[in-house]
Write a protein that holds these residues in place. Structure first.
Motif, short mmCIF file in Angstrom:
data_model
loop_
_atom_site.label_atom_id
_atom_site.label_comp_id
_atom_site.label_asym_id
_atom_site.label_seq_id
_atom_site.Cartn_x
_atom_site.Cartn_y
_atom_site.Cartn_z
N GLN A 16 16.82 7.89 2.31
CA GLN A 16 16.40 6.54 2.64
C GLN A 16 16.89 6.22 4.04
N LEU A 17 16.04 5.59 4.83
CA LEU A 17 16.39 5.21 6.19
C LEU A 17 16.48 3.69 6.26
N PHE A 18 17.61 3.21 6.74
CA PHE A 18 17.81 1.78 6.96
C PHE A 18 18.02 1.56 8.45
N ARG A 19 17.15 0.75 9.05
CA ARG A 19 17.29 0.38 10.46
C ARG A 19 17.86 -1.04 10.50
N LEU A 20 19.05 -1.17 11.09
CA LEU A 20 19.74 -2.46 11.08
C LEU A 20 19.89 -3.02 12.49
N THR A 21 19.85 -4.34 12.58
CA THR A 21 20.09 -5.04 13.84
C THR A 21 21.04 -6.20 13.56
N GLY A 22 21.77 -6.60 14.59
CA GLY A 22 22.66 -7.75 14.45
C GLY A 22 24.11 -7.35 14.40
N ILE A 40 21.05 2.83 -3.18
CA ILE A 40 21.53 4.18 -3.47
C ILE A 40 21.35 4.49 -4.95
N ASP A 41 21.65 3.51 -5.81
CA ASP A 41 21.47 3.69 -7.24
C ASP A 41 20.01 4.01 -7.58
N GLN A 42 19.08 3.39 -6.86
CA GLN A 42 17.65 3.60 -7.11
C GLN A 42 17.19 4.96 -6.59
N GLY A 43 17.88 5.50 -5.57
CA GLY A 43 17.57 6.81 -5.03
C GLY A 43 16.48 6.76 -3.98
N PRO A 44 16.36 7.83 -3.22
CA PRO A 44 17.21 9.01 -3.14
C PRO A 44 18.63 8.66 -2.68
N LYS A 45 19.55 9.57 -2.96
CA LYS A 45 20.97 9.31 -2.72
C LYS A 45 21.41 9.56 -1.29
N ASN A 46 20.64 10.31 -0.51
CA ASN A 46 20.96 10.54 0.90
C ASN A 46 20.51 9.33 1.73
N ILE A 47 21.40 8.88 2.61
CA ILE A 47 21.16 7.66 3.38
C ILE A 47 21.34 7.93 4.87
N ILE A 48 20.40 7.40 5.65
CA ILE A 48 20.57 7.36 7.11
C ILE A 48 20.64 5.89 7.48
N THR A 72 28.14 7.31 -1.77
CA THR A 72 27.07 8.32 -1.76
C THR A 72 27.60 9.67 -2.23
N GLN A 73 28.81 10.02 -1.81
CA GLN A 73 29.41 11.30 -2.23
C GLN A 73 29.63 11.34 -3.74
N GLN A 74 29.99 10.22 -4.30
CA GLN A 74 30.21 10.12 -5.75
C GLN A 74 28.94 10.47 -6.51
N TYR A 75 27.78 10.17 -5.92
CA TYR A 75 26.49 10.44 -6.56
C TYR A 75 25.79 11.65 -5.95
N LYS A 76 26.58 12.55 -5.35
CA LYS A 76 26.07 13.81 -4.77
C LYS A 76 25.09 13.58 -3.63
N GLY A 77 25.25 12.48 -2.93
CA GLY A 77 24.44 12.20 -1.76
C GLY A 77 25.28 12.30 -0.50
N ALA A 78 24.68 11.92 0.61
CA ALA A 78 25.39 11.93 1.89
C ALA A 78 24.91 10.74 2.71
N LEU A 79 25.76 10.31 3.63
CA LEU A 79 25.42 9.21 4.51
C LEU A 79 25.63 9.66 5.95
N GLN A 80 24.63 9.41 6.78
CA GLN A 80 24.73 9.70 8.21
C GLN A 80 24.44 8.42 8.97
N ILE A 81 25.12 8.26 10.09
CA ILE A 81 24.99 7.04 10.88
C ILE A 81 24.48 7.39 12.27
N VAL A 82 23.36 6.79 12.64
CA VAL A 82 22.86 6.90 14.01
C VAL A 82 23.54 5.79 14.78
N SER A 83 24.25 6.16 15.81
CA SER A 83 25.13 5.22 16.48
C SER A 83 24.63 4.85 17.88
#
Length: 116
Positions: A16-22, A40-48, A72-83
């Motif tokens: 899942q990709l989340f684009r945030l501003t603010g 995350i609960d709804q899936g997919p568990k990998n997050i950007i 995310t790690q608890q649910y076998k996913g991963a989180l990455q942050i575009v900075s």
């Protein structure tokens, strides 16, 4: 999400990709955390999280990011942050750049999930 933090969601096959501003701060942190955990609960568990347009992250925001990585790690996913430079500077001050999986571009983050 909140007045100080806005975002969009895009669901792909394995992330899942989340684009945030603010601002990711004490005022937006609770709603941000609750919303992301629900997604995350709804899936997919990998997050950007695309924070390249974020203006400010405070200690509450950093705490929320750390908790989301663990969630995310608890649910076998991963989180990455575009900075961006501002977010990267804040994260490096507390030496969390590796734990938070900072990426320099959205393409780099997407490529990492294509490999998995």
């Amino acid at each position: 999400m909140t007045v100080s933090l806005r975002g969009t969601q895009d669901v792909k096959d394995n992330y899942q990709l989340f684009r945030l501003t603010g601002l990711l701060d004490a005022f937006s942190e609770a709603t941000f955390s609750k919303t992301l955990k629900k997604k995350i609960d709804q899936g997919p568990k990998n997050i950007i999280l695309d924070l390249s347009k974020i203006d400010f992250v405070d200690s509450s925001g950093l705490g929320a990011l750390v908790q989301l990585v663990k969630y995310t790690q608890q649910y076998k996913g991963a989180l990455q942050i575009v900075s961006n430079a501002r977010v990267t500077q804040t994260v490096k001050l507390v030496r969390l750049e590796k734990f938070l999986s900072l990426r320099t571009s959205l393409d780099e983050a997407i490529e990492n999930f294509k490999k998995s």
